[in-house]
Design a protein around this motif. Sequence first.
Motif, PDB file in Angstrom:
ATOM      1  N   MET A   4       2.840   1.639  -3.334  1.00 40.55           N
ATOM      2  CA  MET A   4       1.958   2.049  -4.426  1.00 40.55           C
ATOM      3  C   MET A   4       1.579   3.523  -4.304  1.00 40.55           C
ATOM      4  O   MET A   4       1.604   4.250  -5.293  1.00 40.55           O
ATOM      5  CB  MET A   4       0.701   1.180  -4.480  1.00 40.55           C
ATOM      6  CG  MET A   4       0.908  -0.169  -5.133  1.00 40.55           C
ATOM      7  SD  MET A   4       1.621  -0.071  -6.807  1.00 40.55           S
ATOM      8  CE  MET A   4       0.478   1.077  -7.598  1.00 40.55           C
ATOM      9  N   ASP A   5       1.231   3.972  -3.111  1.00 41.77           N
ATOM     10  CA  ASP A   5       0.870   5.382  -2.937  1.00 41.77           C
ATOM     11  C   ASP A   5       2.034   6.288  -3.348  1.00 41.77           C
ATOM     12  O   ASP A   5       1.823   7.334  -3.961  1.00 41.77           O
ATOM     13  CB  ASP A   5       0.482   5.667  -1.475  1.00 41.77           C
ATOM     14  CG  ASP A   5      -0.959   5.249  -1.168  1.00 41.77           C
ATOM     15  OD1 ASP A   5      -1.690   4.877  -2.108  1.00 41.77           O
ATOM     16  OD2 ASP A   5      -1.351   5.311   0.007  1.00 41.77           O
ATOM     17  N   ASP A  39      -4.705  11.025  -5.196  1.00 44.15           N
ATOM     18  CA  ASP A  39      -3.378  10.460  -4.998  1.00 44.15           C
ATOM     19  C   ASP A  39      -2.623  11.216  -3.909  1.00 44.15           C
ATOM     20  O   ASP A  39      -1.887  10.629  -3.125  1.00 44.15           O
ATOM     21  CB  ASP A  39      -2.599  10.469  -6.316  1.00 44.15           C
ATOM     22  CG  ASP A  39      -3.190   9.469  -7.311  1.00 44.15           C
ATOM     23  OD1 ASP A  39      -3.472   8.337  -6.902  1.00 44.15           O
ATOM     24  OD2 ASP A  39      -3.370   9.840  -8.477  1.00 44.15           O
ATOM     25  N   LYS A  51       2.678   6.242  -7.160  1.00 47.32           N
ATOM     26  CA  LYS A  51       1.645   6.957  -7.905  1.00 47.32           C
ATOM     27  C   LYS A  51       1.840   8.464  -7.821  1.00 47.32           C
ATOM     28  O   LYS A  51       1.510   9.186  -8.764  1.00 47.32           O
ATOM     29  CB  LYS A  51       0.258   6.600  -7.341  1.00 47.32           C
ATOM     30  CG  LYS A  51      -0.211   5.235  -7.781  1.00 47.32           C
ATOM     31  CD  LYS A  51      -0.662   5.269  -9.229  1.00 47.32           C
ATOM     32  CE  LYS A  51      -1.256   3.934  -9.643  1.00 47.32           C
ATOM     33  NZ  LYS A  51      -1.794   3.976 -10.998  1.00 47.32           N
ATOM     34  N   SER A  52       2.302   8.962  -6.685  1.00 49.75           N
ATOM     35  CA  SER A  52       2.270  10.417  -6.476  1.00 49.75           C
ATOM     36  C   SER A  52       3.623  11.045  -6.279  1.00 49.75           C
ATOM     37  O   SER A  52       3.751  12.265  -6.340  1.00 49.75           O
ATOM     38  CB  SER A  52       1.482  10.753  -5.217  1.00 49.75           C
ATOM     39  OG  SER A  52       0.246  10.188  -5.269  1.00 49.75           O
ATOM     40  N   ALA A  53       4.631  10.264  -5.977  1.00 53.04           N
ATOM     41  CA  ALA A  53       5.898  10.879  -5.616  1.00 53.04           C
ATOM     42  C   ALA A  53       7.060  10.319  -6.423  1.00 53.04           C
ATOM     43  O   ALA A  53       8.199  10.682  -6.186  1.00 53.04           O
ATOM     44  CB  ALA A  53       6.147  10.696  -4.116  1.00 53.04           C
ATOM     45  N   ASP A  86       0.842  -1.195   0.000  1.00 58.37           N
ATOM     46  CA  ASP A  86       0.000   0.000   0.000  1.00 58.37           C
ATOM     47  C   ASP A  86       0.890   1.265   0.000  1.00 58.37           C
ATOM     48  O   ASP A  86       0.688   2.195  -0.804  1.00 58.37           O
ATOM     49  CB  ASP A  86      -0.839  -0.076   1.286  1.00 58.37           C
ATOM     50  CG  ASP A  86      -2.133   0.702   1.205  1.00 58.37           C
ATOM     51  OD1 ASP A  86      -2.472   1.180   0.120  1.00 58.37           O
ATOM     52  OD2 ASP A  86      -2.799   0.832   2.247  1.00 58.37           O
ATOM     53  N   ARG A  96      -3.757  13.772  -9.506  1.00 61.53           N
ATOM     54  CA  ARG A  96      -5.124  13.757  -8.992  1.00 61.53           C
ATOM     55  C   ARG A  96      -5.125  14.028  -7.490  1.00 61.53           C
ATOM     56  O   ARG A  96      -4.232  13.575  -6.777  1.00 61.53           O
ATOM     57  CB  ARG A  96      -5.758  12.374  -9.215  1.00 61.53           C
ATOM     58  CG  ARG A  96      -5.858  11.958 -10.679  1.00 61.53           C
ATOM     59  CD  ARG A  96      -6.602  10.636 -10.786  1.00 61.53           C
ATOM     60  NE  ARG A  96      -6.166   9.695  -9.754  1.00 61.53           N
ATOM     61  CZ  ARG A  96      -6.854   8.640  -9.386  1.00 61.53           C
ATOM     62  NH1 ARG A  96      -8.021   8.378  -9.951  1.00 61.53           N
ATOM     63  NH2 ARG A  96      -6.388   7.834  -8.447  1.00 61.53           N
ATOM     64  N   ASP A 146      -3.981  10.062  -0.645  1.00 60.56           N
ATOM     65  CA  ASP A 146      -3.461   8.739  -0.287  1.00 60.56           C
ATOM     66  C   ASP A 146      -2.059   8.861   0.318  1.00 60.56           C
ATOM     67  O   ASP A 146      -1.724   8.189   1.283  1.00 60.56           O
ATOM     68  CB  ASP A 146      -3.401   7.837  -1.529  1.00 60.56           C
ATOM     69  CG  ASP A 146      -4.794   7.332  -1.922  1.00 60.56           C
ATOM     70  OD1 ASP A 146      -5.715   7.449  -1.099  1.00 60.56           O
ATOM     71  OD2 ASP A 146      -4.939   6.836  -3.049  1.00 60.56           O
ATOM     72  N   ARG A 169      -1.627   9.856   4.020  1.00 63.61           N
ATOM     73  CA  ARG A 169      -1.856   8.849   5.060  1.00 63.61           C
ATOM     74  C   ARG A 169      -0.569   8.376   5.725  1.00 63.61           C
ATOM     75  O   ARG A 169      -0.578   7.817   6.812  1.00 63.61           O
ATOM     76  CB  ARG A 169      -2.554   7.621   4.452  1.00 63.61           C
ATOM     77  CG  ARG A 169      -3.875   7.919   3.802  1.00 63.61           C
ATOM     78  CD  ARG A 169      -4.565   6.638   3.372  1.00 63.61           C
ATOM     79  NE  ARG A 169      -3.751   5.847   2.462  1.00 63.61           N
ATOM     80  CZ  ARG A 169      -3.716   4.518   2.442  1.00 63.61           C
ATOM     81  NH1 ARG A 169      -4.459   3.827   3.273  1.00 63.61           N
ATOM     82  NH2 ARG A 169      -2.954   3.885   1.579  1.00 63.61           N
TER      83      ARG A 169
END
Lengths: 152, 152, 79, 79
Positions: free
Chosen positions: B111-112, B143, B115-117, B108, B140, B146, B149
Amino acid sequence: MRDIRLLTQMFIPGTLIGPFTQANPGLGGVCTFVGEVRFDDGVEALELTHYEPLTLPGMHDLADRAFDRFELMGLLMVHRVGVLRPGEPIVCVSAAARHRRDAIDAVDFCMDHLKSAAWFWKREKRANPNGREWHWIEPRADDTRDLARWQS
Amino acid sequence: MRDIRLLTQMFIPGTLIGPFTQANPGLGGVCTFVGEVRFDDGVEALELTHYEPLTLPGMHDLADRAFDRFELMGLLMVHRVGVLRPGEPIVCVSAAARHRRDAIDAVDFCMDHLKSAAWFWKREKRANPNGREWHWIEPRADDTRDLARWQS
Amino acid sequence: MITVVLLGKLADLAGAPALTLSAPLDWAGLKAALPDALATAIDDPRNRVAINGALLADKAGLQAVEGDEIAFLPPVSGG
Amino acid sequence: MITVVLLGKLADLAGAPALTLSAPLDWAGLKAALPDALATAIDDPRNRVAINGALLADKAGLQAVEGDEIAFLPPVSGG
């Protein structure tokens, strides 16, 4: 695509996951968890008993709740029963969804419930200086805590 | 076992995950996420560009943080670059651990961040009445949320 | 020579994935050597700048010499 | 006849995975027909009872007749 099974024989997760992925065209992501019997000191085997009239309906019920709670395209949930040796897969849960969060959370949700709320009883065969003995595995506080995460 | 790669060619996740699982004897669980290019209306292809001097070191850095944060035995992180067609796998992250929570959370987390960093830029080729055009995909809000978190 | 690598949509602004400029260059010199739209874009704090693979915390402090590679990095794309 | 299925460690208490008892049985009759240790164990609220595959919300209300299957279910094992 929904595939819920209790298996009495050794299985190879890869042979289930490939076809499962193929059966959900258009998916964005697939998350899969495979649990194996750990090589713990002195443990030679793990036996899983279940109660047929409750166990499989319970797994279908869990699948229903996962489909209600997450946006899923498919869910695969396979659990072994019988005697397993260290290294053998015991459980495989795979969720296919358009978005990764649903796929990952659905697997997490199903695993927490399979571990603490599904009708399985486990005992392990341990070698000790006096020979070999079966010991029942007790519920763990960790598992109850994991389950509580989904109560809200 | 740590296996971090950028791939320029189509790959089949199952061919990576089998050997990865074998390479981590004694594991209790393996969690795997595979992301695929979705069949979205009119999208014919997705192109991922990256910046070599930052992208692969960034993935290694992310792997270091995952090993620091979770109790992992192994981590596989494979990301495609180049032109992909709908249905092709774009990313595969697999984590092996003694306990399921570490394996699931590590996937998790990775993947986060991927996707974003991570240093990837995506554009998609869309068919429209005037022909075909490439469109950049913007970050987005989901993202970013997410990712937040994991800040604690 | 200094190579400027343009990532993501910044490559569209430049009309090419890379440019070659004469060395040496500081931040003002770099902006003066770029097309206007690109010079404006690289001032945007969301667009990052790296030199030889290292991100710059302070873009305005850039000092590029012969053989250096500068990269312009727009926000990465989410999923 | 009524079949009693014993799961998990309750099977150890009974010395067998299943027992056969004469029909009919209510809760008091069932407990009287069981070995003491098992009769005590099934009163523990952590141990559940099912009849013909349906969990009983109120064990004491049990009414089993010829051909029924009663199951004694201890807490399930975590991972």
